[in-house]
Design an enzyme around this catalytic site. Sequence first.
Site, PDB file in Angstrom:
ATOM      1  N   LYS A 142       0.827  -1.210   0.000  1.00 47.66           N
ATOM      2  CA  LYS A 142       0.000   0.000   0.000  1.00 47.66           C
ATOM      3  C   LYS A 142       0.858   1.256   0.000  1.00 47.66           C
ATOM      4  O   LYS A 142       0.513   2.252  -0.631  1.00 47.66           O
ATOM      5  CB  LYS A 142      -0.959  -0.010   1.194  1.00 47.66           C
ATOM      6  CG  LYS A 142      -2.167  -0.871   0.916  1.00 47.66           C
ATOM      7  CD  LYS A 142      -3.184  -0.842   2.037  1.00 47.66           C
ATOM      8  CE  LYS A 142      -4.296  -1.853   1.748  1.00 47.66           C
ATOM      9  NZ  LYS A 142      -4.889  -2.379   2.979  1.00 47.66           N
ATOM     10  N   LYS A 193      -6.963 -12.406 -11.308  1.00 44.77           N
ATOM     11  CA  LYS A 193      -7.926 -12.397 -10.235  1.00 44.77           C
ATOM     12  C   LYS A 193      -8.952 -11.285 -10.392  1.00 44.77           C
ATOM     13  O   LYS A 193      -8.598 -10.159 -10.725  1.00 44.77           O
ATOM     14  CB  LYS A 193      -7.167 -12.214  -8.913  1.00 44.77           C
ATOM     15  CG  LYS A 193      -7.995 -12.432  -7.705  1.00 44.77           C
ATOM     16  CD  LYS A 193      -7.158 -12.339  -6.446  1.00 44.77           C
ATOM     17  CE  LYS A 193      -8.089 -12.204  -5.247  1.00 44.77           C
ATOM     18  NZ  LYS A 193      -7.438 -11.712  -4.070  1.00 44.77           N
ATOM     19  N   LYS A 227     -11.788  -5.774  -6.708  1.00 47.76           N
ATOM     20  CA  LYS A 227     -12.495  -4.501  -6.657  1.00 47.76           C
ATOM     21  C   LYS A 227     -11.730  -3.410  -7.389  1.00 47.76           C
ATOM     22  O   LYS A 227     -12.291  -2.597  -8.091  1.00 47.76           O
ATOM     23  CB  LYS A 227     -12.661  -4.062  -5.199  1.00 47.76           C
ATOM     24  CG  LYS A 227     -13.924  -4.561  -4.550  1.00 47.76           C
ATOM     25  CD  LYS A 227     -14.044  -3.965  -3.149  1.00 47.76           C
ATOM     26  CE  LYS A 227     -15.000  -4.808  -2.309  1.00 47.76           C
ATOM     27  NZ  LYS A 227     -14.990  -4.458  -0.906  1.00 47.76           N
TER      28      LYS A 227
END
Length: 349
Positions: free
Chosen positions: A111, A214, A217
């Site tokens: 992140k 994959k 979102k």
Amino acid sequence: MDIVLSGIRSTGHLHLGNYFGALRNFVKIQDSYRCFFFIADLHSLTTHPHPDDFHANVRIILSEYLASGLDPEKAVIFVQSDVPEISELYVLLNMLSYKGELERTTSFKDKVRLAKAKARNKPLNEISYDDHDDEGININAGLLTYPVLMASDILAHRSNFVPVGKDQEQHLEYARVLARRFNNTYGCDIFPEPRALDFGSGLIRVPGLDGSGKMGKSQGNGIYLCDDDRTITKKVMKALTDSGPVGPDSPMPECIANLFTLLELVSAPDTVDYFRGKWRDCSIRYGDLKKQLAEDICNTVRPIREKIDSVYNDDAYLHRVTGEGREKARASASETLALVRKAVGFKSF
Ligand code: TRP
């Protein structure tokens, strides 16, 4: 009865990956375990959502949980921020969490790099995690202590099992570390070590429509439970394909294998066999494959979407479900916190 707990962050609509990877399995185990399923709204605050969106996002996940078959008569369905005991445990567990080990968490490092890349408008491979040039970038302490909050979710109910995907395994391992560390530090045996709940053959990776590994979102390659037939059909027809098999032993490229994986999830076995045969004898027409896939995905998603639409606007029902969930979740967590407070040495005068 063993306790199972899992949650999803309220950061947007749920997709087929969430459904086949998680929700469908949650529905199956509701009778066999004491289940807690919650909406991780506190976790979503790391990105500072607008207050209006914050609440709307909770309502979305709640409706999508219920529409997917999570049953408030069987499982405890609750909103994380409705249970202040979780935040209290989070404070106490933070005292046992070391900066170094949190900084080594893979999801945190990813992140940080992603945030820096975005802020500096540079590709990810040019970004180092270790430079300290992060002024003006939102890398907050909540992001660093994300695994501690997740451990608090799990340990607040003294959960035995947590169904998690690969990306959450390190977080679950940290919940075990904190469970052990708390028990050792305070000479008690309050927390069992939570283990991953393995669904065996039920554990599948749902691929995206863009040829990538994959459905996610953030990847923009997903089909959502709230998508209508037209949207689904459009997305499927646009899915990446190649120019087709060239001989009997052509290796299947990933983008086509992905379409077959999806087909296996939503279509009848005969249908899958039919298209596999067509692939083998090189007579496959991707347009036909996609049309069939779109139709079968629509048939899978449609009943869920219709239920979402009706539940989402049913204020009285959502009020009742979250009220009952809050009460049961708080009852369970406050039992744990009473033990924890005693172990730590809290005493009233
Ligand atoms: N971290 C999880 C995710 O991003 C969500 C989550 C928060 C969770 N608390 C949890 C999952 C506790 C399982 C148990 O998907």
